[in-house]
Design an enzyme around this catalytic site. Sequence first.
Site, PDB file in Angstrom:
ATOM      1  N   LYS A 200       1.014  -1.566   0.529  1.00 28.92           N
ATOM      2  CA  LYS A 200      -0.198   0.155   0.005  1.00 28.92           C
ATOM      3  C   LYS A 200       0.854   1.423   0.269  1.00 28.92           C
ATOM      4  O   LYS A 200       1.863   1.461   1.212  1.00 28.92           O
ATOM      5  CB  LYS A 200      -0.638  -0.278   1.416  1.00 28.92           C
ATOM      6  CG  LYS A 200      -1.692   1.270   1.406  1.00 28.92           C
ATOM      7  CD  LYS A 200      -2.947   0.817   2.156  1.00 28.92           C
ATOM      8  CE  LYS A 200      -3.338   2.149   2.657  1.00 28.92           C
ATOM      9  NZ  LYS A 200      -5.023   2.055   3.348  1.00 28.92           N
TER      10      LYS A 200
ATOM     11  N   LYS B 152       0.565  10.032   6.362  1.00 29.55           N
ATOM     12  CA  LYS B 152       0.329   8.625   6.156  1.00 29.55           C
ATOM     13  C   LYS B 152       2.312   7.725   5.964  1.00 29.55           C
ATOM     14  O   LYS B 152       1.954   6.238   6.085  1.00 29.55           O
ATOM     15  CB  LYS B 152      -0.099   7.699   5.490  1.00 29.55           C
ATOM     16  CG  LYS B 152      -1.862   8.509   5.774  1.00 29.55           C
ATOM     17  CD  LYS B 152      -2.797   7.100   6.036  1.00 29.55           C
ATOM     18  CE  LYS B 152      -3.484   7.406   6.793  1.00 29.55           C
ATOM     19  NZ  LYS B 152      -4.869   6.427   5.927  1.00 29.55           N
TER      20      LYS B 152
ATOM     21  N   LYS C 177      -1.937  -1.463  -4.075  1.00 30.33           N
ATOM     22  CA  LYS C 177      -3.261  -0.334  -4.173  1.00 30.33           C
ATOM     23  C   LYS C 177      -1.929   0.857  -3.882  1.00 30.33           C
ATOM     24  O   LYS C 177      -0.964   1.344  -3.236  1.00 30.33           O
ATOM     25  CB  LYS C 177      -3.900  -0.371  -2.498  1.00 30.33           C
ATOM     26  CG  LYS C 177      -4.379   0.873  -2.061  1.00 30.33           C
ATOM     27  CD  LYS C 177      -5.468   0.067  -0.842  1.00 30.33           C
ATOM     28  CE  LYS C 177      -6.414   1.901  -0.473  1.00 30.33           C
ATOM     29  NZ  LYS C 177      -6.840   1.014   0.632  1.00 30.33           N
TER      30      LYS C 177
HETATM   31  C1  PBG Z   1      -6.479   3.271   5.176  1.00 29.34           C
HETATM   32  C2  PBG Z   1      -7.794   3.376   3.456  1.00 29.34           C
HETATM   33  C3  PBG Z   1      -7.563   3.780   2.270  1.00 29.34           C
HETATM   34  C4  PBG Z   1      -8.577   3.510   1.582  1.00 29.34           C
HETATM   35  C5  PBG Z   1      -9.225   2.072   1.707  1.00 29.34           C
HETATM   36  N1  PBG Z   1      -8.547   2.468   3.697  1.00 29.34           N
HETATM   37  C6  PBG Z   1      -6.264   4.762   2.515  1.00 29.34           C
HETATM   38  C7  PBG Z   1      -6.460   6.090   3.460  1.00 29.34           C
HETATM   39  O1  PBG Z   1      -7.240   6.857   3.478  1.00 29.34           O
HETATM   40  O2  PBG Z   1      -4.656   6.919   3.980  1.00 29.34           O
HETATM   41  C8  PBG Z   1      -8.441   4.274  -0.047  1.00 29.34           C
HETATM   42  C9  PBG Z   1      -9.193   3.586  -1.030  1.00 29.34           C
HETATM   43  C10 PBG Z   1      -9.952   4.190  -1.899  1.00 29.34           C
HETATM   44  O3  PBG Z   1      -8.712   5.140  -1.945  1.00 29.34           O
HETATM   45  O4  PBG Z   1     -10.751   3.943  -2.296  1.00 29.34           O
HETATM   46  N2  PBG Z   1      -7.082   2.289   5.897  1.00 29.34           N
END
Ligand code: PBG
Length: 337
Positions: free
Chosen positions: A206, A229, A260
């Site tokens: 991620k 993050k 991702k």
């Molecule tokens: C965080 C999380 C994120 C997404 C899903 N869970 C990233 C974030 O907010 O940092 C992103 C999903 C998307 O952008 O469609 N645990």
Amino acid sequence: MQDKTHLVDEITGHRRMRRNRKADWTRRLVQENRLTVDDLIWPIFVIPGSGIVEPIPAMPGVNRMTVDKAVEAAKEAADLGIPALATFPNIEMELRDATGSNSLEKNNLINLATSAIKKAVPNIGVITDVALDPFTSHGHDGILRGNEIVNDETVEQVMRAAVYQADAGADIIAPSEMMDGRIGAIRRALDAAGHQGVGIMSYATKFSSAFYGPYREAISTGGLLKGDKKTYYIDPANGTEAVRDAALDVEEGADMLMVKPGLPYIDICWRLKEAFGLPTFAYQVSGEYSMIKAAAANGWIDGERVMLETLLAFKRAGCDGILTYFAMDVAKLLAKR
Ligand code: PBG
């Protein structure tokens, strides 16, 4: 006398790639990758209450739904043949705190959604995230102590949350918070609780990405997030580090891997599939979705064709499936063909 054809043949040596492209039937015959409904995982947003379906302005066509409406949506998805949903809760602000303690409530919104969906639509898979960001007052995925997102204490909490999610009926736990050691810890906790059959789809790679913007609006974390993050997500510059991170998750017992965001990291999809051979998924995230929607709404691109082309690209890159907000649109389109 030489005609033009012969001149070209001198160069191509009689090899002509266009023979296989000459008609619809030849193209269908030689097509290497295909997108099917079996490739789709549909991420949905759940809100408290009942009878509400509310649009998310930054994600045209995507709604937040109360549990009863999510159940209806799950039925519709299952009827179209979509194998699984990934659920994300928009938790009431009053319930968010520094440690994300609501994640440990047995009957919190995410677990209520899971049990209602599994009860009404047992044949659709439910994939739940254990990251703490929907539950924290600061929008981070882990517990914040001073200026630090503390690793081991967060792992301790997410493994407990994972057990509650499995108790509620989740089929696959998908931890997205990128703490070190989480996959092994969650595996042991699930097994100890008798959930040997519950799988783990690791958000193995991620990246610290700007493509998550619309999602943060969807679950109302955008305004809360202090800082960024970068101390736990992967630097977009680093591919080899991403493979190493995924290797640890494989060692710790991940059943499936995820990349991702999707399209900007499609090289990572290929590298993970080649390196580990595990079922590999891409998450076409909110920003990827919204960019296509916005350009299509302006008439700058053909939204439907671009949607299909991006999803097919994931298949070509070795993915077994895609988490995509387009899942329902694609499923309907494929059903018509
Ligand atoms: C965080 C999380 C994120 C997404 C899903 N869970 C990233 C974030 O907010 O940092 C992103 C999903 C998307 O952008 O469609 N645990």
